[in-house]
Design an enzyme around this catalytic site. Structure first.
Site, PDB file in Angstrom:
ATOM      1  N   VAL A 174       0.834  -1.211   0.000  1.00  0.00           N
ATOM      2  CA  VAL A 174       0.000   0.000   0.000  1.00  0.00           C
ATOM      3  C   VAL A 174       0.865   1.257   0.000  1.00  0.00           C
ATOM      4  O   VAL A 174       0.417   2.337   0.338  1.00  0.00           O
ATOM      5  CB  VAL A 174      -0.979   0.047   1.201  1.00  0.00           C
ATOM      6  CG1 VAL A 174      -2.113  -0.935   0.997  1.00  0.00           C
ATOM      7  CG2 VAL A 174      -0.270  -0.220   2.509  1.00  0.00           C
ATOM      8  N   CYS A 175       2.122   1.093  -0.397  1.00  0.00           N
ATOM      9  CA  CYS A 175       3.008   2.246  -0.493  1.00  0.00           C
ATOM     10  C   CYS A 175       3.159   2.618  -1.958  1.00  0.00           C
ATOM     11  O   CYS A 175       3.444   1.755  -2.793  1.00  0.00           O
ATOM     12  CB  CYS A 175       4.382   1.921   0.096  1.00  0.00           C
ATOM     13  SG  CYS A 175       5.383   3.388   0.263  1.00  0.00           S
TER      14      CYS A 175
END
Length: 327
Positions: A174-175
């Site tokens: 989720v980066c």
């Protein structure tokens, strides 16, 4: 820096097995003054850890790092954990009020066993100054500093007094640092870990890019003492965050630490939100990780984690999944 590769490009090569059962293999690891059941730590993110999970992990001899997104709760958290004979492991940032917070801890004679200085780009004077500040006021705390992605950064933070460094710039699921900025270790996190570990004289925590339990063994092989994991720990019964139902399946939200959902604003966003399939109980996942790692140790031909560090490996550039994505 030599060969560039990531987790899915590598296979470890088995050595002669010396155990009768994988249950003889010992997955414990020592970090600082404490010994933990697994070389794995859930990411210090709001959708991964909260007080309840931190307590569960500490009670069961797993390492944890509490997130820093409710800073006002940290003092009571440290008191509460230590009053129960559990380790207190917290995160700090580098803004001005964090300096005052460290001094307040010292004034109240509260020494957390572990303090993680946690910012996206840890190779900075801001982090170096904070390491020195903590070491001055709380010399007994074990300081983890990050995140970094180069040998120079590891050396500088160690020289400033860090007891361990956290390696990984944007490889997480989720980066989106890699997309938003063009920088990071996304796509070559395992090679970056290897590069950094060669320069390190203190423990390294590999952070990000783990998609399977086998990736934990690969991280150990390339120099990690501890492996920080987000997505594999997201979506459990106990996980913070809302559960939603879609097409008869249960999902839980999982968002990055610099996402607008977490910041409450669309400014300097380097994280995104996703929904992950509901995974059942955290305990089951931890047991499975332990069993898989015990198998890894048996394939490495040893009885302890260290045996994984010396196995041979091959670079399989066509990816070990041959197009079959398992995640």
């Amino acid at each position: 820096m030599g060969n560039v590769f990531d987790y899915e490009d590598i296979q470890l090569i088995p050595a002669k097995c010396i155990v009768n059962s994988r249950s003889e293999c010992d997955t414990t690891v020592t970090l600082g003054k404490h010994k933990f059941k697994l070389p794995v730590v859930p990411a210090n993110m709001q959708t991964i850890i909260d007080e309840r999970i931190a307590t569960y992990l500490a009670e069961n001899n797993y390492f944890y790092i509490m997130h820093r997104f409710q800073p006002e709760k940290r003092i009571s958290f440290i008191r509460d954990m230590q009053s129960r004979g559990l380790i207190a492991s917290i995160s700090v940032g580098v803004k001005e009020d964090e300096y005052e917070f460290v001094q307040q801890l010292a004034a109240e004679h509260l020494t957390p066993e572990y303090i993680t200085i946690d910012i996206a780009h840890g190779h900075s004077n801001a982090v170096i100054n904070m390491i020195q500040h903590i070491k001055k006021h709380l010399p007994e705390s074990f300081v983890i500093a990050g995140n970094v992605g180069t040998p120079e950064a590891v050396r500088e933070l160690e020289n400033a007094g860090a007891d361990a460094t956290k390696v990984g710039i944007g490889p997480g699921k989720v980066c989106i640092t890699k997309i938003k900025t063009g920088f990071g270790t996304g796509g070559w996190q395992l090679a970056a870990l290897r590069w950094c570990a060669k320069a390190a004289s203190k423990p390294i925590i590999a952070d990000g890019g783990i998609r399977t339990n086998g990736d934990v063994a690969k991280s150990i092989r390339f120099g990690a003492t501890m492996v920080m994991i987000g997505s594999l720990f997201a979506g459990h019964e106990e996980s913070p965050g809302e559960t939603i139902e879609k097409d008869g399946k249960l999902y839980k939200e999982y968002f990055g630490s610099a996402s607008e959902f977490q910041k409450g604003e669309k400014k300097n966003v380097e994280g995104k939100k996703m929904f992950v399939e509901h995974k059942g109980s955290l305990e089951d996942t931890l047991i499975e990780m332990e069993q898989d790692l015990q198998s890894s140790i048996s394939y490495a031909g040893g009885t302890k984690l260290d045996s994984i560090r010396t196995v041979d490996y091959v670079v399989v550039k066509n990816s070990i999944f041959n197009g079959d994505k398992v995640y």
